[in-house]
Enzyme design. Sequence first.
Site, mmCIF file in Angstrom:
data_model
loop_
_atom_site.group_PDB
_atom_site.id
_atom_site.type_symbol
_atom_site.label_atom_id
_atom_site.label_comp_id
_atom_site.label_asym_id
_atom_site.label_seq_id
_atom_site.Cartn_x
_atom_site.Cartn_y
_atom_site.Cartn_z
ATOM 1 N N THR A 7 0.827 -1.207 0.000
ATOM 2 C CA THR A 7 0.000 0.000 0.000
ATOM 3 C C THR A 7 0.863 1.260 0.000
ATOM 4 O OG1 THR A 7 -1.470 1.289 1.419
ATOM 5 C CG2 THR A 7 -0.146 -0.351 2.526
ATOM 6 N N ASP A 8 0.311 2.336 -0.546
ATOM 7 C CA ASP A 8 1.018 3.626 -0.487
ATOM 8 C C ASP A 8 1.104 4.142 0.954
ATOM 9 O OD1 ASP A 8 -1.641 4.369 -0.092
ATOM 10 O OD2 ASP A 8 -1.717 5.794 -1.757
ATOM 11 N N GLU A 9 0.301 3.557 1.858
ATOM 12 C CA GLU A 9 0.300 4.050 3.244
ATOM 13 C C GLU A 9 1.633 3.817 3.945
ATOM 14 O OE1 GLU A 9 -3.277 3.427 5.470
ATOM 15 O OE2 GLU A 9 -4.455 3.221 3.648
ATOM 16 N N TYR A 61 -1.508 -0.549 11.086
ATOM 17 C CA TYR A 61 -1.736 -1.238 9.807
ATOM 18 C C TYR A 61 -0.588 -0.961 8.842
ATOM 19 C CZ TYR A 61 -3.280 -1.661 4.954
ATOM 20 O OH TYR A 61 -3.328 -1.939 3.610
ATOM 21 N N ALA A 88 2.329 0.265 9.379
ATOM 22 C CA ALA A 88 3.628 -0.208 9.889
ATOM 23 C C ALA A 88 3.774 -1.713 9.638
ATOM 24 C CB ALA A 88 3.755 0.100 11.376
ATOM 25 N N LYS A 106 2.373 -3.388 7.223
ATOM 26 C CA LYS A 106 2.583 -3.607 5.783
ATOM 27 C C LYS A 106 4.025 -3.240 5.404
ATOM 28 C CE LYS A 106 -0.107 -4.698 3.061
ATOM 29 N NZ LYS A 106 -0.592 -6.030 2.587
ATOM 30 N N ASN A 153 -5.728 3.955 -2.642
ATOM 31 C CA ASN A 153 -7.023 3.428 -2.166
ATOM 32 C C ASN A 153 -7.843 2.855 -3.308
ATOM 33 O OD1 ASN A 153 -6.141 5.427 -0.098
ATOM 34 N ND2 ASN A 153 -8.055 4.821 0.861
ATOM 35 N N ASP A 189 -11.649 13.190 14.648
ATOM 36 C CA ASP A 189 -10.662 12.710 13.672
ATOM 37 C C ASP A 189 -10.044 11.379 14.112
ATOM 38 O OD1 ASP A 189 -9.294 12.775 11.342
ATOM 39 O OD2 ASP A 189 -8.125 14.582 11.789
ATOM 40 N N PRO A 204 -6.940 9.167 15.029
ATOM 41 C CA PRO A 204 -5.594 9.482 15.523
ATOM 42 C C PRO A 204 -4.544 9.158 14.452
ATOM 43 C CG PRO A 204 -6.761 7.972 17.027
ATOM 44 C CD PRO A 204 -7.604 8.098 15.800
ATOM 45 N N GLY A 205 -3.566 10.037 14.297
ATOM 46 C CA GLY A 205 -2.491 9.788 13.326
ATOM 47 C C GLY A 205 -2.976 9.796 11.882
#
Length: 345
Positions: free
Chosen positions: A125-127, A150, A152, A154, A179, A272, A274-275
Amino acid sequence: MNILITGGCGFIGSNFVRFLAHVRPAWKIVNYDKLTYAGNLENLADLAPGARYSFVRGDVCNRELVEHVLRAHEISAVVHLAAESHVDRSILDPHVFLSTNVLGTQVLLEAALRAQVSKFVQVSTDEVYGSLGETGAFTETSPLCPSSPYSASKAGADLLALSFYRTYGLPVSVTRCSNNYGRFQFPEKLIPLMIIQALGDQPLPVYGDGGNVRDWLHVEDHCEALLAVLERGRAGEIYNVGGEAERRNIDLVKQILAILGKPERLIKFVEDRPGHDRRYAIHAGKIGAELGWSPRRRLEEGLRETAGFYVDNPGWWRRVMSGEYRSYYESQVRGRLMGAGGSPT
Ligand code: NAD
Ligand code: TYD
């Protein structure tokens, strides 16, 4: 080619299995999936098990079973999609993310090495790159800076997969996509959740100020990218896959409401995440130049078609929402909405 697809009963996995069965009818496909809350056999109800397609229920952490399946089916390539995939859940309980996403990947890599497969595609993922400011886009050499358990997990799995190429010569390619959206996406993710809330005239929970930006990739474009990397991607390389469709969440949600003919007053700004990463954007020049891939579907049409899928298949999403997901929905989605405040921008 005998191919093992892990997580083939999830959103992207089921679309990929169906796509592959269609475009590579001579291949033998083995779908290996644990059937967690996110995995659903009904996603592939149109594909009859037989000589060309089989399903094995199993955990990627189950070393014995993974090795047995690779041997018994004489697997020659792996596309690894199985994962815990939802950021919000990883914030609530990181443990299973580490177990499935990191340790499960390690089990699969070792088994693939032993089976001497000719390709291992690690779907990431791009995340893993973290968050962008208002400009710029992630390239394959952007530093890894994951924000959630999540992402981290990946990033950990990606690095492990690449280490298997460098250390043992396992022909691994890593894909990092933006996404996805499309048919059969589990309704915990933004687009299907908003569609289903809107269909029931229920409030749509938008996190923070709604200004977070995501780049939306049609799942069928993603499937084409995965096949290109599987067949022609270079071992040891990373390929970014993007949709060329950056949108602020609030604009996307308004677009969904417009498609469904529902009022914008359904939007509720809630606390929101978090992070919460502010912006993702992908530079997909490498896969374009090397493998000739680029996204073909336009977001506007894709969103209409996706909304149509949820409108036409209430039985499907009611069933997937009725199991284990129900309690998550009640505590998390409803919980957030109860504390809702703010006003649309
Ligand atoms: P999903 O949550 O819809 O499906 C995941 C599948 O994996 C389910 O079928 C589930 O049963 C299975 N699974 C989970 N744990 C397992 C285990 N321990 N053993 C075997 N199977 C297990 O996920 P998705 O959205 O289809 O994502 C697929 C892959 O693509 C993931 O690796 C994810 O990180 C990656 N990805 C997804 C997106 C997106 O937008 N959905 C974006 C980038 C990358
Ligand atoms: P999501 O679909 O969970 O994907 P990811 O976190 O992996 O990008 O969320 C997409 C964006 O939508 C993200 O910025 C968080 C936001 N979001 C909401 O505003 N409300 C919601 O109910 C959900 C699930 C997500």
